[in-house]
Scaffold this motif. Structure first.
Motif, PDB file in Angstrom:
ATOM      1  N   TRP A 148      46.075  91.402  15.438  1.00  0.00           N
ATOM      2  CA  TRP A 148      44.838  91.929  16.034  1.00  0.00           C
ATOM      3  C   TRP A 148      43.878  90.815  16.433  1.00  0.00           C
ATOM      4  O   TRP A 148      43.207  90.902  17.456  1.00  0.00           O
ATOM      5  N   VAL A 267      48.501 101.376  16.986  1.00  0.00           N
ATOM      6  CA  VAL A 267      47.231 101.122  17.650  1.00  0.00           C
ATOM      7  C   VAL A 267      46.162 100.899  16.594  1.00  0.00           C
ATOM      8  O   VAL A 267      45.967 101.727  15.700  1.00  0.00           O
ATOM      9  N   HIS A 269      42.235 100.182  16.356  1.00  0.00           N
ATOM     10  CA  HIS A 269      40.946 100.163  17.046  1.00  0.00           C
ATOM     11  C   HIS A 269      41.103  99.891  18.536  1.00  0.00           C
ATOM     12  O   HIS A 269      40.476  98.998  19.107  1.00  0.00           O
ATOM     13  N   GLY A 270      41.955 100.681  19.156  1.00  0.00           N
ATOM     14  CA  GLY A 270      42.122 100.634  20.605  1.00  0.00           C
ATOM     15  C   GLY A 270      43.080  99.584  21.115  1.00  0.00           C
ATOM     16  O   GLY A 270      43.365  99.538  22.318  1.00  0.00           O
ATOM     17  N   LYS A 271      43.614  98.745  20.247  1.00  0.00           N
ATOM     18  CA  LYS A 271      44.536  97.697  20.673  1.00  0.00           C
ATOM     19  C   LYS A 271      45.935  98.005  20.145  1.00  0.00           C
ATOM     20  O   LYS A 271      46.126  98.177  18.953  1.00  0.00           O
ATOM     21  N   ARG A 272      46.902  98.049  21.046  1.00  0.00           N
ATOM     22  CA  ARG A 272      48.279  98.287  20.643  1.00  0.00           C
ATOM     23  C   ARG A 272      48.861  96.999  20.078  1.00  0.00           C
ATOM     24  O   ARG A 272      48.785  95.938  20.703  1.00  0.00           O
TER      25      ARG A 272
END
Length: 371
Positions: A148, A267, A269-272
């Protein structure tokens, strides 16, 4: 009485048993530290800022157990080893969640909660990157955070962290189908007692949790130093934390059952996220005969990670550690042979020093342990 009520009582009983061991002289002998940051569910301990030659080290324990297994006693302390080598050491102490607080999930633990600690370390040390260490579920959280926030991680060292769950469908069914899980209430706003989770995994891997400690006690009994460490670890096993129901459910479904991180479907917090986004130099410690984190759960991720520099470090176990699952953190042999090599690796620029590369062993059965 509900299942949660029963296991909360068991938690209190086990803590009293642990206190009795502590009164007998078998409590942890911790290194002095100070709290430099706190938030609901965690405190950040600082043991020293080290030197600018090294990136600060952030240790991420598993959220179900107390932090001090990383700092059990002199001669059995990862924290003391790091300080002796000139590293600044920070450690996340997961704490009981306040009553009525929202239950943070996997994305919160792997994302903003670790991120808040990293930002404190960055400010205190005027640095951009930290080295992350994690064991078991703590190692999973550290790996997810490294994907992340890859720019914030100078090096990643994982110790028996089961991340790749492909090929373990029968064991997934064994754990997810247990009657204890089926008896849990639908209300997910109440944390799960630590002894409940221990019982779930102990019932699935009884040899590791029951026979293993008994054999280790017999092997340790003639040797006072080994027996003292064994009893300190047993005291630690009785000191469980309750765990967020949201974290447990997400770990079980997204990681254990669906292997989402390895498949690139997780995913945060919106990030894959996927394993290729882990780019920091990577060290992975595994036990070739582990039933709790079978080699495939460690090596599958190690091979697939996007890191350019990778080191595999096999560890065969120790006598006097009660649970082999934590032997790498507390064992006398580990502190004589393993940890000097870990810090030699971390001591080089980029953490890329060549230590034993290890080879991939044949696939072995066993239960990946998340606690």
């Amino acid at each position: 009485m509900t299942t949660l009520d029963l296991f909360e009582r068991i938690d209190r009983l086990r803590r009293r048993q642990g206190k009795a061991l502590e009164l007998l002289g078998f409590g942890p002998r911790e290194t002095p530290s100070r709290i430099v940051f706190s938030a609901p569910g965690l405190r950040l301990r600082c043991y020293g800022t080290g030197t600018r030659r090294h990136p600060p080290l952030l240790i991420v324990p598993a959220p179900i157990k107390r932090w001090y297994v990383w700092d059990l006693a002199p001669g059995h302390s990862v924290v003391r080893q790091a300080l002796a080598r000139g590293f600044g050491v920070y450690l996340i102490e997961w704490t009981e969640l306040p009553a009525g607080a929202g239950m943070p999930g996997l994305a919160d633990y792997a994302g903003p909660l670790i991120d808040a600690c990293v930002k404190v370390i960055q400010r205190r040390n005027a640095c951009v990157q930290v080295a992350l260490f994690g064991h078991s579920l703590g190692g999973i959280l550290a790996a997810l955070h490294s994907a992340w926030r890859p720019g914030h991680v100078a090096a990643l060292a994982l110790f028996e962290a089961p991340i790749n769950f492909d090929g373990l469908a029968p064991l997934v069914r064994l754990v997810t189908g247990t009657a204890l899980l089926a008896s849990l209430p639908s209300d997910r706003g109440r944390p799960l007692p630590g002894s409940l989770l221990s019982a779930i995994f102990a019932n699935a891997a009884p040899a590791a949790f029951y026979a293993g400690p008994a054999i280790d006690f017999l092997a340790s009994a003639p040797f006072p130093d080994l027996l003292a460490t064994h009893l300190r670890v047993r005291r630690w096993t009785l000191d469980e934390l309750s765990i967020s129901r949201a974290l447990f459910d997400a770990a079980l479904a997204l990681l254990f059952a669906h292997n989402s991180f390895m498949h690139g479907d997780l995913v945060l917090h919106g990030k894959r996220l996927d394993r290729g986004q882990v780019r920091a130099p990577l060290l992975s410690l595994y036990r070739p005969l582990s039933a709790l984190a079978p080699p495939g759960t460690v090596l599958g991720f190690h091979e697939a990670a996007g890191s350019a520099h990778k080191v595999l470090l096999p560890y065969l176990g120790d006598v006097g550690v009660a649970l082999q699952d934590v032997g790498a953190l507390v064992g006398a042999g580990a502190h004589q042979l393993v940890w000097p090599r870990v810090f030699d690796w971390l001591d080089r620029p980029g953490g890329t020093a060549a230590v034993s590369e290890g080879t991939r062993p044949p696939a072995l059965g066993g239960l990946p342990m998340l606690v």
